[in-house]
Design a protein around this motif. Structure first.
Motif, mmCIF file in Angstrom:
data_model
loop_
_atom_site.group_PDB
_atom_site.id
_atom_site.type_symbol
_atom_site.label_atom_id
_atom_site.label_comp_id
_atom_site.label_asym_id
_atom_site.label_seq_id
_atom_site.Cartn_x
_atom_site.Cartn_y
_atom_site.Cartn_z
ATOM 1 N N GLU A 161 -2.218 7.308 -1.188
ATOM 2 C CA GLU A 161 -2.044 6.259 -0.185
ATOM 3 C C GLU A 161 -0.843 6.544 0.723
ATOM 4 O O GLU A 161 -0.849 6.179 1.905
ATOM 5 N N PHE A 199 -9.561 -1.631 6.705
ATOM 6 C CA PHE A 199 -8.310 -1.855 7.420
ATOM 7 C C PHE A 199 -8.588 -2.633 8.705
ATOM 8 O O PHE A 199 -9.605 -2.404 9.371
ATOM 9 N N TYR A 210 0.847 -1.195 0.000
ATOM 10 C CA TYR A 210 0.000 0.000 0.000
ATOM 11 C C TYR A 210 0.883 1.246 0.000
ATOM 12 O O TYR A 210 1.822 1.360 0.775
ATOM 13 N N THR A 227 -3.564 -5.434 9.395
ATOM 14 C CA THR A 227 -3.140 -4.631 8.247
ATOM 15 C C THR A 227 -2.236 -3.497 8.709
ATOM 16 O O THR A 227 -1.184 -3.232 8.110
ATOM 17 N N THR A 236 -8.158 -0.722 1.733
ATOM 18 C CA THR A 236 -6.886 -1.325 1.349
ATOM 19 C C THR A 236 -6.826 -1.451 -0.168
ATOM 20 O O THR A 236 -7.791 -1.119 -0.869
ATOM 21 N N LYS A 237 -5.718 -1.949 -0.682
ATOM 22 C CA LYS A 237 -5.590 -2.109 -2.139
ATOM 23 C C LYS A 237 -6.645 -3.053 -2.712
ATOM 24 O O LYS A 237 -7.040 -2.945 -3.868
#
Length: 475
Positions: free
Chosen positions: A177, A214, A160, A218, A208-209
């Motif tokens: 990000e 999250f 990320y 993570t 998140t990607k």
């Protein structure tokens, strides 16, 4: 006419293997020449899957189940080469033996065998050669990847905060990000936990990607990934079960990409994680032997102070020889220190607090929320244009507009609370006072006092050398 099935497998597009279509064509031609009947439902094809582990090949397992079933839909399994069936000799022998009991034969169309013991010997030699080739190939790939890692090359999915750019040979920072990554590191070093940070980032509307929310794990992974300080880390996990290897096996080298976090901040974060990670899970209040059990932490190593001989507290790691500092303190004295600390907070008219909105990062958070609100504006323009162009119906347009409106309201509410206190000083004082009245009452049950303390206190850190006690409230 015997009924046959075909098992077709290609592990990667880089190896010297026939394509699935080519294998299929050769097998069907073989069936015509040898009078075998085969239908589309008995074509088992797996693309991009290694032959090392049979349990990781779903089509292979499906084929074996059908071969062993009562229906017994086919008598022969045709493969282009025996290496397509398995690269592991032990597994190859086991599965062929199981198939033989069900009167199912495995035939390689490009490696014909003669009948009798000599034919079985040749088959075993071919299997051994296939396994040897697999091991040798794996070793060569590993050596190449190791060499690339040692030179700072990255060969996994980007973390990320980074993106690949065709114009550059190395990963590039993705600013939207990267700002979130910076916030995460700053919040942790301000004392926030993994879970608190995850909740806060989710509240800001970030994903998140993979588009997921999250989680605490993570956040922890981001905080511990040296990629953010400009280094690459490789060979950290076992590929089979994703368990973490011994740290001595990892490769960490200076990368070719730009860092988002300074080395000093990253290293300080690792020290904080080490100090704040508890060696044991805190016990529930009902299990505590004393109302302070599990709440007092050692200032040197972060471990819990535990009760000894029902008379005093001592660092759990000091007793095992892994903590250098003696934090022994009488239970009675520790109780008095805690109660005096609560009383001092209540008697002091000048105490301050950091509200839940974390005002130290208010400017950054406001900026992040502004970016998210701008994205919603862009989305509204796109859905409006899609409706005008006839791509979306009126109902679809209304539904999409409603979803964006809800998202905008959530972000706007969060933005409004950024600069507002989540609780007044009076409310905080009243809450602390209520807990203080309970924990100082020696007539109350130990469980009640422990539960009351845990309702507003996360943990306390005792430093014997400096004669200090720090209390970390949830407020």
């Amino acid at each position: 006419m015997k009924t046959a099935c075909a098992y077709i497998r290609v592990s990667t597009d880089k190896q010297e293997e026939l394509s699935p279509n080519a294998q299929k064509r050769l097998i069907l031609d073989y069936c015509k020449k040898n009078n075998y009947k085969i239908t589309e439902e008995y074509l088992f094809i797996e693309n991009g899957i290694s032959g090392k582990k049979a349990e990781k090949r779903p089509q292979f397992q499906k084929m074996i189940r059908m071969a062993k079933s009562k229906e017994h839909p086919f008598d022969i399994i045709l493969v282009w080469k025996f290496s397509r069936f398995a690269r592991n000799q032990e597994e190859s022998i086991v599965y062929k033996s199981l198939l033989k009991k069900s009167n199912v034969e495995v035939i390689s169309i490009s490696e014909p065998l003669i009948d009798g013991p000599f034919g079985s010997l040749i088959e075993r030699i071919i299997e051994w050669m296939d396994e040897y080739y697999s091991i040798r190939l794996s070793g060569e790939v590993m050596r190449g990847m190791t060499e690339k890692a040692l030179h700072g090359g990255y060969q996994s999915a980007l973390p990320y905060g980074y993106r690949y750019d065709k114009a550059h040979s190395c990963p590039q920072i993705y600013e939207p990000e990267a700002k979130v990554v910076t916030i995460i590191f700053n919040l942790y070093n301000e004392g926030k936990s993994f879970l608190e940070i995850a909740r806060y980032i989710n509240l800001l509307g970030y994903k998140t990607k993979r588009g997921a929310a999250f989680e605490h794990r993570t956040i922890r992974y981001i905080l511990q990934n040296p990629f953010y300080k400009g280094y690459v880390r490789w060979n950290r996990q076992h590929h089979d079960d994703h368990t973490i290897k011994e740290q001595s096996e990892w490769i960490i080298a200076k990368g070719q990409h730009k860092a988002i976090i300074s080395e000093s901040l990253f290293d300080e974060t690792q020290n904080q994680i080490h100090r704040r990670t508890l060696p044991y899970k805190s016990r529930a209040a009902s299990c505590a032997s004393h109302w302070l059990s599990g709440m007092i932490k050692c200032s040197s190593c972060g471990a819990s102070l535990v009760v000894k001989n029902k008379r005093y507290y001592q660092c759990g790691k000091y007793n095992k020889g892994s903590c250098p500092d003696n934090h022994s303190i009488s239970i009675k004295i520790l109780e008095k220190i805690v109660l005096d600390s609560f009383k001092k907070i209540l008697d002091c008219d000048t105490f301050t607090f950091i509200p839940n909105n974390i005002d130290k990062t208010a400017d950054n958070n406001t900026q992040l929320l502004a970016i998210q609100l701008k994205k919603i504006e862009d989305k509204e323009q796109r859905i409006k244009q899609a409706y005008r162009d006839g791509i979306d119906s009126l109902e679809e347009y209304k539904e999409n507009k409603l979803l964006l409106s809800k998202e905008r309201n959530t972000l706007t509410t969060t933005l409004q609370t950024i600069n507002q206190n989540s609780a007044t000083k009076t409310q905080i004082a009243n809450e602390i006072h209520s807990v203080y009245d309970i924990i100082k009452d020696e007539t109350l049950d130990n469980t009640i006092r422990a539960a009351a303390l845990r309702s507003i206190v996360d943990h306390m850190v005792y430093d014997k050398n400096k004669d200090t006690l720090k209390i970390f409230f949830y407020i």
